[in-house]
Design an enzyme around this catalytic site. Structure first.
Site, PDB file in Angstrom:
ATOM      1  N   SER A  23       0.785  -1.224   0.000  1.00  0.00           N
ATOM      2  CA  SER A  23       0.000   0.000   0.000  1.00  0.00           C
ATOM      3  C   SER A  23       0.822   1.283   0.000  1.00  0.00           C
ATOM      4  O   SER A  23       0.315   2.327  -0.403  1.00  0.00           O
ATOM      5  CB  SER A  23      -0.944   0.015   1.208  1.00  0.00           C
ATOM      6  OG  SER A  23      -0.217  -0.059   2.423  1.00  0.00           O
TER       7      SER A  23
ATOM      8  N   HIS B 195      -5.422  -4.209  -2.315  1.00  0.00           N
ATOM      9  CA  HIS B 195      -5.193  -3.219  -3.372  1.00  0.00           C
ATOM     10  C   HIS B 195      -5.082  -3.851  -4.753  1.00  0.00           C
ATOM     11  O   HIS B 195      -4.779  -3.155  -5.725  1.00  0.00           O
ATOM     12  CB  HIS B 195      -3.935  -2.407  -3.062  1.00  0.00           C
ATOM     13  CG  HIS B 195      -4.028  -1.641  -1.784  1.00  0.00           C
ATOM     14  ND1 HIS B 195      -4.584  -0.384  -1.694  1.00  0.00           N
ATOM     15  CD2 HIS B 195      -3.633  -1.959  -0.528  1.00  0.00           C
ATOM     16  CE1 HIS B 195      -4.537   0.041  -0.440  1.00  0.00           C
ATOM     17  NE2 HIS B 195      -3.966  -0.898   0.288  1.00  0.00           N
TER      18      HIS B 195
ATOM     19  N   LYS C 127     -12.275  -0.632  -1.080  1.00  0.00           N
ATOM     20  CA  LYS C 127     -11.328  -0.009  -2.014  1.00  0.00           C
ATOM     21  C   LYS C 127     -11.916  -0.058  -3.412  1.00  0.00           C
ATOM     22  O   LYS C 127     -12.830   0.686  -3.716  1.00  0.00           O
ATOM     23  CB  LYS C 127      -9.963  -0.669  -1.863  1.00  0.00           C
ATOM     24  CG  LYS C 127      -9.375  -0.437  -0.466  1.00  0.00           C
ATOM     25  CD  LYS C 127      -8.022  -1.044  -0.295  1.00  0.00           C
ATOM     26  CE  LYS C 127      -7.394  -0.662   1.037  1.00  0.00           C
ATOM     27  NZ  LYS C 127      -8.154  -1.134   2.224  1.00  0.00           N
TER      28      LYS C 127
END
Length: 372
Positions: A159, A187, A222
């Protein structure tokens, strides 16, 4: 001292933050789905049908049809046996580690893993060994020292640096040492791989049924644009987690309406090649515009870190950008190592070419190394 901000408009590329109009380059909403009308409508319809709160833990009477349907859909998407929902990614990581290892066992972890994986290892009671970032040879050395049940844990996409783990090498080590491999792909899911299936697929791994020792963790806040998390994998370890993982057993389930919204998001992600192409175009644009800056770390993800070194300088630059209506956070120790403070730029499918041009121009004016 870190200070928070308050937004007066929904999540998006252009927002009002602390009363000021801003172009935001700090969100994990990589596909621009957090305010997507189809997902908003699904959430409203879900609340109308199922109410607001789940009212109980999953194993009491807080597990509703939308939860079960979403778990089935996530498992089918990733082509695994099963998925298990959690209220947050932090809880999912605490569950996957603490539910499978404990005292007398060993967790072997990348040094740059997310804090939730570090905390999960420490709270599990297992011995924690850390290997050099993205170094499978050092991971192998740590595995040779390990005792009891072994578990390798790594981010899929890191990240703060925006780079990806060498998953083929780690999977081979897990198979050789009969170890679990846990990938926190918070992610990567939605962003990378065929159908947005994440870092494993991006790296050409596990096109069929993944091995039983492999577990994937994903967050829904996300690229999915909603909230919550899941663990996906084979039937046996997922049932063990369902029976033993304390963050699953001892917390109220997420609202069923949220599961309805996330099913709508998953459909958009599966059909989202155009969204993935959009953020890739913006990444290429930024990297071309700042190609002469030595602090721009190598990254093919929406996370584009620009290392400036000192913490005070990173804060100065972030404040100068904010004064121009550009929200880019300064990340400094202890979140990142000493002398590696940075501007953490994140790009989204919702950013326009003009927005990124504005950011490039501001950075080139503020940072000498980017001025050519």
């Amino acid at each position: 001292m870190r200070r928070g901000v308050t937004a007066q408009t929904p999540q998006g590329a252009a927002m009002q933050i602390d009363g000021q109009p801003m172009l935001s380059f700090c969100s994990n909403d990589y596909l621009g789905l957090a305010n997507h009308p189809q997902i908003v409508a699904a959430l409203a319809a879900g609340a109308e049908r199922w109410g607001v709160g789940a009212g109980a833990a999953h194993l009491i009477n807080g597990h509703f049809e939308p939860h079960a349907e979403l778990e089935t859909a996530l498992a089918g998407w990733l082509r695994v046996d099963r998925a298990l929902l959690f209220s947050t990614g932090y809880m999912a990581n605490l569950a996957v580690v603490g539910g499978l290892v404990g005292r007398g066992d060993t967790v072997i972890a990348d040094r740059l893993n997310h804090a939730s994986l570090v905390d999960a290892a420490q709270l599990s009671g297992a011995k924690l060994l850390r290997y050099r970032h993205n170094d499978p040879e050092d991971c192998a050395r740590q595995l040779a020292r390990a005792r009891g049940t072994r578990m390798i844990v790594t981010d899929g996409v890191f990240s703060m640096d925006g780079d990806a783990a060498p998953l083929a090498a780690l999977l081979e080590l897990a198979e050789r040492h009969d170890a679990w491999l846990v990938i926190d792909d918070a992610h990567g899911f939605g962003v990378w791989g065929a159908g947005g299936r994440g870092t494993l697929r991006e790296q050409g791994l596990c096109p069929g049924s993944p091995p039983e020792r492999l577990l994937q963790v994903g967050t829904l806040g996300k690229a999915f644009g909603t909230a919550g998390a899941f663990i996906a994998g084979a039937q046996m370890p997922l049932e063990v987690l369902r029976q033993r993982a304390r963050p699953y057993l001892f917390t109220t389930a997420a609202p069923p309406a949220l599961a309805v919204a996330t099913q709508a998001s998953l459909q958009l992600i599966q059909q989202g090649d155009d969204l993935r192409a959009a953020w890739r175009a913006r990444v290429a644009q930024l990297r071309t515009g700042l190609a002469d800056h030595p602090g721009l770390l190598a990254s093919a993800t929406p996370i584009q870190p620009l290392v400036v070194g000192s913490a005070p300088e990173s804060i100065r630059l972030a404040e100068a950008l904010k004064a121009e209506g550009l929200f880019v956070p300064a990340i400094r120790p202890p979140t990142v190592p000493p002398n590696s403070a940075r501007l953490r730029i994140t790009l989204s499918a919702s950013h326009s070419e003009a927005m990124v041009d504005t950011l490039i121009a501001a950075l080139r004016a503020l940072i000498p190394q980017a001025s050519g």
